[in-house]
Design an enzyme around this catalytic site. Sequence first.
Site, PDB file in Angstrom:
ATOM      1  N   ASN A 147      -2.442  -5.783  18.730  1.00  0.00           N
ATOM      2  CA  ASN A 147      -1.804  -6.312  17.518  1.00  0.00           C
ATOM      3  C   ASN A 147      -1.013  -5.234  16.763  1.00  0.00           C
ATOM      4  O   ASN A 147      -0.745  -5.377  15.582  1.00  0.00           O
ATOM      5  CB  ASN A 147      -2.837  -6.998  16.608  1.00  0.00           C
ATOM      6  CG  ASN A 147      -4.000  -6.084  16.247  1.00  0.00           C
ATOM      7  OD1 ASN A 147      -3.895  -4.867  16.398  1.00  0.00           O
ATOM      8  ND2 ASN A 147      -5.073  -6.657  15.748  1.00  0.00           N
ATOM      9  N   ARG A 285      -6.774   1.098   6.599  1.00  0.00           N
ATOM     10  CA  ARG A 285      -8.117   0.768   6.136  1.00  0.00           C
ATOM     11  C   ARG A 285      -8.196   1.054   4.644  1.00  0.00           C
ATOM     12  O   ARG A 285      -7.684   2.079   4.173  1.00  0.00           O
ATOM     13  CB  ARG A 285      -9.194   1.579   6.878  1.00  0.00           C
ATOM     14  CG  ARG A 285      -9.459   1.123   8.304  1.00  0.00           C
ATOM     15  CD  ARG A 285     -10.052  -0.292   8.378  1.00  0.00           C
ATOM     16  NE  ARG A 285     -10.239  -0.759   9.746  1.00  0.00           N
ATOM     17  CZ  ARG A 285      -9.402  -1.558  10.411  1.00  0.00           C
ATOM     18  NH1 ARG A 285      -8.294  -1.990   9.838  1.00  0.00           N
ATOM     19  NH2 ARG A 285      -9.685  -1.953  11.640  1.00  0.00           N
ATOM     20  N   GLN A 314     -15.222  -6.321   3.322  1.00  0.00           N
ATOM     21  CA  GLN A 314     -14.517  -7.539   3.706  1.00  0.00           C
ATOM     22  C   GLN A 314     -15.524  -8.621   4.068  1.00  0.00           C
ATOM     23  O   GLN A 314     -16.358  -8.356   4.926  1.00  0.00           O
ATOM     24  CB  GLN A 314     -13.574  -7.254   4.887  1.00  0.00           C
ATOM     25  CG  GLN A 314     -12.420  -6.372   4.463  1.00  0.00           C
ATOM     26  CD  GLN A 314     -11.315  -6.267   5.512  1.00  0.00           C
ATOM     27  OE1 GLN A 314     -10.255  -5.777   5.221  1.00  0.00           O
ATOM     28  NE2 GLN A 314     -11.558  -6.701   6.720  1.00  0.00           N
ATOM     29  N   HIS A 333      -7.059  -9.743   5.185  1.00  0.00           N
ATOM     30  CA  HIS A 333      -6.833  -8.951   6.412  1.00  0.00           C
ATOM     31  C   HIS A 333      -6.293  -9.862   7.524  1.00  0.00           C
ATOM     32  O   HIS A 333      -7.043 -10.360   8.351  1.00  0.00           O
ATOM     33  CB  HIS A 333      -8.162  -8.314   6.830  1.00  0.00           C
ATOM     34  CG  HIS A 333      -8.010  -7.214   7.817  1.00  0.00           C
ATOM     35  ND1 HIS A 333      -8.990  -6.284   8.054  1.00  0.00           N
ATOM     36  CD2 HIS A 333      -6.999  -6.876   8.649  1.00  0.00           C
ATOM     37  CE1 HIS A 333      -8.591  -5.436   8.973  1.00  0.00           C
ATOM     38  NE2 HIS A 333      -7.387  -5.791   9.364  1.00  0.00           N
TER      39      HIS A 333
HETATM   40  P1  NDP Z   1      -3.054   4.917  17.127  1.00  0.00           P
HETATM   41  O1  NDP Z   1      -4.293   5.513  17.671  1.00  0.00           O
HETATM   42  O2  NDP Z   1      -1.948   4.527  18.041  1.00  0.00           O
HETATM   43  O3  NDP Z   1      -2.426   5.849  16.038  1.00  0.00           O
HETATM   44  C1  NDP Z   1      -3.171   6.488  15.084  1.00  0.00           C
HETATM   45  C2  NDP Z   1      -2.439   7.762  14.762  1.00  0.00           C
HETATM   46  O4  NDP Z   1      -3.125   8.363  13.660  1.00  0.00           O
HETATM   47  C3  NDP Z   1      -2.438   8.778  15.894  1.00  0.00           C
HETATM   48  O5  NDP Z   1      -1.126   9.233  16.085  1.00  0.00           O
HETATM   49  C4  NDP Z   1      -3.358   9.867  15.351  1.00  0.00           C
HETATM   50  O6  NDP Z   1      -2.945  11.145  15.770  1.00  0.00           O
HETATM   51  C5  NDP Z   1      -3.096   9.746  13.880  1.00  0.00           C
HETATM   52  N1  NDP Z   1      -4.104  10.382  13.034  1.00  0.00           N
HETATM   53  C6  NDP Z   1      -5.429  10.517  13.243  1.00  0.00           C
HETATM   54  N2  NDP Z   1      -5.991  11.156  12.223  1.00  0.00           N
HETATM   55  C7  NDP Z   1      -4.999  11.430  11.340  1.00  0.00           C
HETATM   56  C8  NDP Z   1      -4.965  12.077  10.100  1.00  0.00           C
HETATM   57  N3  NDP Z   1      -6.060  12.620   9.563  1.00  0.00           N
HETATM   58  N4  NDP Z   1      -3.788  12.175   9.470  1.00  0.00           N
HETATM   59  C9  NDP Z   1      -2.664  11.667  10.025  1.00  0.00           C
HETATM   60  N5  NDP Z   1      -2.635  11.056  11.215  1.00  0.00           N
HETATM   61  C10 NDP Z   1      -3.799  10.928  11.858  1.00  0.00           C
HETATM   62  O7  NDP Z   1      -3.550   3.647  16.262  1.00  0.00           O
HETATM   63  P2  NDP Z   1      -2.747   2.359  15.840  1.00  0.00           P
HETATM   64  O8  NDP Z   1      -1.396   2.761  15.385  1.00  0.00           O
HETATM   65  O9  NDP Z   1      -2.872   1.314  16.871  1.00  0.00           O
HETATM   66  O10 NDP Z   1      -3.639   1.877  14.605  1.00  0.00           O
HETATM   67  C11 NDP Z   1      -3.806   2.699  13.467  1.00  0.00           C
HETATM   68  C12 NDP Z   1      -4.851   2.101  12.553  1.00  0.00           C
HETATM   69  O11 NDP Z   1      -4.365   0.884  12.022  1.00  0.00           O
HETATM   70  C13 NDP Z   1      -6.169   1.693  13.254  1.00  0.00           C
HETATM   71  O12 NDP Z   1      -7.060   2.783  13.353  1.00  0.00           O
HETATM   72  C14 NDP Z   1      -6.695   0.632  12.339  1.00  0.00           C
HETATM   73  O13 NDP Z   1      -7.512   1.220  11.342  1.00  0.00           O
HETATM   74  C15 NDP Z   1      -5.452   0.049  11.694  1.00  0.00           C
HETATM   75  N6  NDP Z   1      -5.185  -1.298  12.182  1.00  0.00           N
HETATM   76  C16 NDP Z   1      -5.107  -2.303  11.262  1.00  0.00           C
HETATM   77  C17 NDP Z   1      -4.914  -3.586  11.671  1.00  0.00           C
HETATM   78  C18 NDP Z   1      -4.784  -4.694  10.690  1.00  0.00           C
HETATM   79  O14 NDP Z   1      -4.920  -5.846  11.081  1.00  0.00           O
HETATM   80  N7  NDP Z   1      -4.498  -4.414   9.431  1.00  0.00           N
HETATM   81  C19 NDP Z   1      -4.839  -3.938  13.100  1.00  0.00           C
HETATM   82  C20 NDP Z   1      -4.783  -2.790  13.963  1.00  0.00           C
HETATM   83  C21 NDP Z   1      -5.011  -1.534  13.507  1.00  0.00           C
HETATM   84  P3  NDP Z   1      -3.668  11.819  17.020  1.00  0.00           P
HETATM   85  O15 NDP Z   1      -3.396  10.937  18.194  1.00  0.00           O
HETATM   86  O16 NDP Z   1      -3.060  13.140  17.087  1.00  0.00           O
HETATM   87  O17 NDP Z   1      -5.124  11.866  16.649  1.00  0.00           O
END
Ligand code: NDP
Length: 393
Positions: A147, A285, A314, A333
């Site tokens: 998603n 989140r 939630q 959400h």
């Molecule tokens: P990804 O794993 O593709 O991307 C997350 C990114 O965050 C990575 O590039 C990671 O870097 C980076 N990251 C980790 N820690 C930090 C930090 N401290 N500061 C800055 N960047 C950081 O995840 P998605 O893009 O698929 O999803 C992201 C988040 O979105 C999920 O964890 C979830 O909480 C939320 N989400 C919400 C949804 C909703 O319905 N509202 C649905 C799906 C997701 P690196 O790889 O270097 O660690």
Amino acid sequence: MAKVLCVLYPDPVTGYPPVYARDSIPAVGPYPDGQTQPTPSAVDFTPGQLLGCVSGELGLREYLESQGHELVVTSDKDGPDSEFERELVDADVVISQPFWPAYLDADRIAKAKSLTLALTAGIGSDHVDLDAAIKRNITVAEVTYCNSISVAEHAVMQVLALVRNYLPSHEWVVNGGWNIADCVERAYDLEGFDVGVIAAGRIGQAVLRRLAPFDVNLHYFDTRRLPEELEKELNLTYHPDVQSLVSSVDIVDIHAPLHPKTYHLFDKNLLNSMRRGSYIVNTARAEIAVRDDIVEALRTGQLAGYAGDVWFPQPPAPDHPWRTMPHEAMTPHVSGTTLSAQARYAAGTREILEDFFAEKPIRDEYLIVEGGKLAGTGARSYTTDDKASPGAK
Ligand code: NDP
């Protein structure tokens, strides 16, 4: 044979199945990074059906029962007397969705003596205590990418809704008004704004791509820098930390996972270092921000608007201050659970279950915890109390 306990959101108040607005959903190809769509051996639903609620059962009943497994589906998830907590004691597999999370904290994990798989039908497994799962050797998996585009579209929509003052303008017409001045006194064009994305992962990159044609100045911070070609293609300005990013932009869009390094990142101090009248969109989140500091910043005008679809807990209590704070454009959400997304994560959930029961490896990109440690996507994006990452804070 296994007992599968599945926690899903309640059916529509108008009954199930709903009258669908459309007869089908478009077929889409592989994900932008080349990852394939879920590949279960089959599915027992028609894409476009409402699968994420109790009666939808993620389309799993026929498959699970044909294999001799037991499926228990409930939306009653909170408190010691909940059906979830009663059924948990002998469940082998728990399936939960971030939109209606069954919180699997350390106490509940201790009670769940048979639990071997905690499966997120969606993305984001922070409702599971990962340290406790690691200690108990429970596999944690989620349907990576299912998603991401759905959330990116929602985030772009909420950026536009805030900047253009869409929801208050809509309210004026619903209430019989035509109050142009009231509508536009807080309305701007997005063009020319500085927009900063925190975490340029799957969702963050999709947002950057979708915002680029609006002729905004794009900035980002991530713990890992994007390839130079992509920075050039989208004309991105990289910031080495969150502080640098937030003080350089008008709009902050958050897509980082919730883990110890991002918990309460947006507190009073960080908010006060932003430009006056900044906007925040947070579909990542809720606990990445301090609840009451957001309310205060909106009241004082330090923030011009806040939107997103993530709350804590939630569902939130009826008097949760984000329901009534000024200049918000919140939704429940929902961004990651469109009918389009449900077809993908229901199929991905079945793929994971098929592999798990066949004792075949679960796709690396779906793994968060396996074999007593962070694994796959979990090892790249999450931290536990024991494993610090080069995060922002
Ligand atoms: P990804 O794993 O593709 O991307 C997350 C990114 O965050 C990575 O590039 C990671 O870097 C980076 N990251 C980790 N820690 C930090 C930090 N401290 N500061 C800055 N960047 C950081 O995840 P998605 O893009 O698929 O999803 C992201 C988040 O979105 C999920 O964890 C979830 O909480 C939320 N989400 C919400 C949804 C909703 O319905 N509202 C649905 C799906 C997701 P690196 O790889 O270097 O660690």
